[in-house]
Design a protein around this motif. Structure first.
Motif, PDB file in Angstrom:
ATOM      1  N   ALA A  51      39.558  46.323  47.827  1.00  0.00           N
ATOM      2  CA  ALA A  51      39.061  45.717  49.058  1.00  0.00           C
ATOM      3  C   ALA A  51      39.171  44.193  48.985  1.00  0.00           C
ATOM      4  CB  ALA A  51      37.613  46.142  49.299  1.00  0.00           C
ATOM      5  N   ASN A  52      38.815  43.650  47.810  1.00  0.00           N
ATOM      6  CA  ASN A  52      38.906  42.195  47.644  1.00  0.00           C
ATOM      7  C   ASN A  52      40.357  41.715  47.738  1.00  0.00           C
ATOM      8  OD1 ASN A  52      36.145  41.865  47.349  1.00  0.00           O
ATOM      9  ND2 ASN A  52      36.209  42.140  45.118  1.00  0.00           N
ATOM     10  N   GLU A  53      41.238  42.466  47.111  1.00  0.00           N
ATOM     11  CA  GLU A  53      42.652  42.091  47.159  1.00  0.00           C
ATOM     12  C   GLU A  53      43.188  42.176  48.596  1.00  0.00           C
ATOM     13  OE1 GLU A  53      44.638  44.608  44.407  1.00  0.00           O
ATOM     14  OE2 GLU A  53      43.916  43.519  42.617  1.00  0.00           O
ATOM     15  N   LYS A  54      42.758  43.258  49.273  1.00  0.00           N
ATOM     16  CA  LYS A  54      43.199  43.419  50.666  1.00  0.00           C
ATOM     17  C   LYS A  54      42.639  42.299  51.533  1.00  0.00           C
ATOM     18  CE  LYS A  54      45.546  45.907  53.581  1.00  0.00           C
ATOM     19  NZ  LYS A  54      47.021  46.014  53.429  1.00  0.00           N
ATOM     20  N   ALA A  55      41.369  41.979  51.281  1.00  0.00           N
ATOM     21  CA  ALA A  55      40.743  40.903  52.055  1.00  0.00           C
ATOM     22  C   ALA A  55      41.453  39.587  51.801  1.00  0.00           C
ATOM     23  CB  ALA A  55      39.261  40.801  51.698  1.00  0.00           C
ATOM     24  N   ASP A  56      41.784  39.343  50.502  1.00  0.00           N
ATOM     25  CA  ASP A  56      42.507  38.110  50.176  1.00  0.00           C
ATOM     26  C   ASP A  56      43.865  38.077  50.876  1.00  0.00           C
ATOM     27  OD1 ASP A  56      40.439  37.256  48.622  1.00  0.00           O
ATOM     28  OD2 ASP A  56      41.307  37.932  46.722  1.00  0.00           O
ATOM     29  N   GLU A  57      44.507  39.228  50.883  1.00  0.00           N
ATOM     30  CA  GLU A  57      45.835  39.315  51.531  1.00  0.00           C
ATOM     31  C   GLU A  57      45.729  39.044  53.025  1.00  0.00           C
ATOM     32  OE1 GLU A  57      49.276  42.699  52.341  1.00  0.00           O
ATOM     33  OE2 GLU A  57      47.872  42.997  50.679  1.00  0.00           O
ATOM     34  N   ILE A  58      44.677  39.626  53.615  1.00  0.00           N
ATOM     35  CA  ILE A  58      44.453  39.414  55.051  1.00  0.00           C
ATOM     36  C   ILE A  58      44.164  37.933  55.336  1.00  0.00           C
ATOM     37  CG2 ILE A  58      42.882  39.902  56.965  1.00  0.00           C
ATOM     38  CD1 ILE A  58      42.611  42.759  55.798  1.00  0.00           C
ATOM     39  N   LYS A  71      34.066  52.748  42.093  1.00  0.00           N
ATOM     40  CA  LYS A  71      33.505  51.695  42.926  1.00  0.00           C
ATOM     41  C   LYS A  71      34.165  50.351  42.597  1.00  0.00           C
ATOM     42  CE  LYS A  71      29.064  51.540  43.541  1.00  0.00           C
ATOM     43  NZ  LYS A  71      27.622  51.550  43.229  1.00  0.00           N
ATOM     44  N   GLN A  72      34.389  50.100  41.327  1.00  0.00           N
ATOM     45  CA  GLN A  72      35.035  48.856  40.913  1.00  0.00           C
ATOM     46  C   GLN A  72      36.471  48.780  41.454  1.00  0.00           C
ATOM     47  OE1 GLN A  72      34.713  48.723  36.642  1.00  0.00           O
ATOM     48  NE2 GLN A  72      32.508  48.144  36.665  1.00  0.00           N
ATOM     49  N   PHE A  73      37.150  49.966  41.373  1.00  0.00           N
ATOM     50  CA  PHE A  73      38.542  50.020  41.850  1.00  0.00           C
ATOM     51  C   PHE A  73      38.608  49.754  43.366  1.00  0.00           C
ATOM     52  CE2 PHE A  73      42.031  52.498  43.690  1.00  0.00           C
ATOM     53  CZ  PHE A  73      43.115  51.913  43.043  1.00  0.00           C
ATOM     54  N   ILE A  74      37.684  50.462  44.073  1.00  0.00           N
ATOM     55  CA  ILE A  74      37.649  50.303  45.526  1.00  0.00           C
ATOM     56  C   ILE A  74      37.295  48.865  45.899  1.00  0.00           C
ATOM     57  CG2 ILE A  74      36.429  50.980  47.630  1.00  0.00           C
ATOM     58  CD1 ILE A  74      36.156  53.801  46.341  1.00  0.00           C
ATOM     59  N   SER A  75      36.322  48.312  45.157  1.00  0.00           N
ATOM     60  CA  SER A  75      35.902  46.933  45.447  1.00  0.00           C
ATOM     61  C   SER A  75      37.046  45.951  45.186  1.00  0.00           C
ATOM     62  CB  SER A  75      34.678  46.582  44.600  1.00  0.00           C
ATOM     63  OG  SER A  75      34.278  45.256  44.828  1.00  0.00           O
ATOM     64  N   GLN A  76      37.759  46.177  44.068  1.00  0.00           N
ATOM     65  CA  GLN A  76      38.889  45.317  43.727  1.00  0.00           C
ATOM     66  C   GLN A  76      39.986  45.421  44.777  1.00  0.00           C
ATOM     67  OE1 GLN A  76      40.457  45.970  39.793  1.00  0.00           O
ATOM     68  NE2 GLN A  76      42.117  44.469  40.083  1.00  0.00           N
ATOM     69  N   ASP A 134      26.041  63.872  33.102  1.00  0.00           N
ATOM     70  CA  ASP A 134      25.611  62.929  34.125  1.00  0.00           C
ATOM     71  C   ASP A 134      26.091  61.519  33.804  1.00  0.00           C
ATOM     72  OD1 ASP A 134      24.385  64.970  35.477  1.00  0.00           O
ATOM     73  OD2 ASP A 134      22.385  64.551  34.672  1.00  0.00           O
ATOM     74  N   ASP A 135      26.091  61.141  32.552  1.00  0.00           N
ATOM     75  CA  ASP A 135      26.537  59.786  32.180  1.00  0.00           C
ATOM     76  C   ASP A 135      28.012  59.592  32.488  1.00  0.00           C
ATOM     77  OD1 ASP A 135      24.007  59.181  31.319  1.00  0.00           O
ATOM     78  OD2 ASP A 135      24.421  59.648  29.207  1.00  0.00           O
ATOM     79  N   GLU A 136      28.809  60.634  32.194  1.00  0.00           N
ATOM     80  CA  GLU A 136      30.244  60.518  32.449  1.00  0.00           C
ATOM     81  C   GLU A 136      30.534  60.443  33.962  1.00  0.00           C
ATOM     82  OE1 GLU A 136      32.060  62.863  28.589  1.00  0.00           O
ATOM     83  OE2 GLU A 136      31.638  64.004  30.425  1.00  0.00           O
ATOM     84  N   VAL A 137      29.737  61.263  34.710  1.00  0.00           N
ATOM     85  CA  VAL A 137      29.917  61.229  36.160  1.00  0.00           C
ATOM     86  C   VAL A 137      29.557  59.823  36.690  1.00  0.00           C
ATOM     87  CG1 VAL A 137      29.048  62.100  38.358  1.00  0.00           C
ATOM     88  CG2 VAL A 137      29.553  63.679  36.495  1.00  0.00           C
ATOM     89  N   GLU A 138      28.460  59.323  36.172  1.00  0.00           N
ATOM     90  CA  GLU A 138      28.020  57.997  36.595  1.00  0.00           C
ATOM     91  C   GLU A 138      29.051  56.940  36.249  1.00  0.00           C
ATOM     92  OE1 GLU A 138      25.610  55.268  38.404  1.00  0.00           O
ATOM     93  OE2 GLU A 138      25.295  57.442  38.315  1.00  0.00           O
ATOM     94  N   LYS A 139      29.662  57.082  35.074  1.00  0.00           N
ATOM     95  CA  LYS A 139      30.673  56.147  34.612  1.00  0.00           C
ATOM     96  C   LYS A 139      31.895  56.199  35.526  1.00  0.00           C
ATOM     97  CE  LYS A 139      33.383  54.880  30.564  1.00  0.00           C
ATOM     98  NZ  LYS A 139      33.726  55.212  29.160  1.00  0.00           N
ATOM     99  N   GLN A 140      32.340  57.377  35.861  1.00  0.00           N
ATOM    100  CA  GLN A 140      33.521  57.510  36.733  1.00  0.00           C
ATOM    101  C   GLN A 140      33.251  56.945  38.125  1.00  0.00           C
ATOM    102  OE1 GLN A 140      34.871  61.586  36.778  1.00  0.00           O
ATOM    103  NE2 GLN A 140      35.738  61.481  34.694  1.00  0.00           N
TER     104      GLN A 140
END
Length: 226
Positions: free
Chosen positions: A23-30, A16-21, A5-11
């Motif tokens: 999204a932020n990069e895409k938003a900045d680009e936009i 989420k961090q990757f998607i957020s990053q 469960d810890d490893e799943v939670e970690k992944q």
């Protein structure tokens, strides 16, 4: 091998961090792209409006310049007309003074009598008629009666033509006439005016360019001389 469960939670957190990053990069680009497009559109609109404003004020400036030229031309023409009227009024005053003074010649009886003879002779040459009636001022009747026959003889000598001249003793020239004569032929159908006023008017009309030149100088726009 199953993940804990810890490893799943970690992944999940990493995803989420990757998607957020992303999204932020895409938003900045936009945002950057939108800023660029906004600046381009703003520049285009500003340039378009600037051109409109420039064209508007160019038209206004041209209209103002046109109005200025029209006003200047109008004022110039008004000034020229005023000058011309002043000149004409001055000439009229001079001619009126001359008209008032021409009567003074009648005080010099010998000179005036010779003038009357010349006017009669000239009139006979102009009319070339066999019968002529002369009408004069009442006070000139005796002066003309004494000399008109000599004028007829001068006419006959010059043309070889006979002429019967009658001096009107019933009707006379008006009292305000300065002097001279009227001559009639064909029972009054033809009239020749040889009064002093008419001679002055004729002479002043013929000499008007010279009179204007003497009074106001040569006209620079006059290219021909008689």
């Amino acid at each position: 091998m199953a993940l804990s469960d810890d490893e799943v939670e970690k992944q999940i957190r990493q995803m989420k961090q990757f998607i957020s990053q992303e999204a932020n990069e895409k938003a900045d680009e936009i945002l950057v792209k939108a800023e660029e497009e906004f600046n381009i559109e703003k520049g285009r609109l500003l340039q378009t409006e600037k051109l409109k404003i420039d064209n508007y004020y160019d038209r206004k400036e041209k209209q103002v310049e046109l109005q200025r030229k029209i006003q200047h031309s109008t004022l110039l023409n008004q000034a020229r007309l005023s000058v011309l009227k002043a000149k004409d009024d001055h000439i009229k005053r001079i001619l009126e003074e001359a008209r008032q003074k021409i009567g003074e010649i009648t005080r010099d009886i010998p000179r005036y009598q010779q003038l009357l003879k010349d006017l009669i002779t000239q009139g006979l040459y102009q009319l070339l008629e066999k019968e002529v009636l002369i009408r004069c001022r009442k006070q000139d009747y005796n002066l003309i009666k004494a000399i008109y026959e000599s004028a007829v003889l001068a006419y006959k000598k010059g043309t070889g033509n006979d002429c019967t001249v009658t001096l009107d003793d019933k009707e006379f020239l008006p009292p305000d006439c300065s002097g001279g004569i009227d001559m009639y032929t064909q029972q009054g159908k033809i009239k020749l005016t040889n009064t002093l006023e008419s001679r002055l008017e004729l002479l002043s009309g013929q000499m008007m360019p010279e009179i204007r030149s003497m009074l106001f100088g040569d006209n620079p726009s006059r290219h021909f001389r008689d």
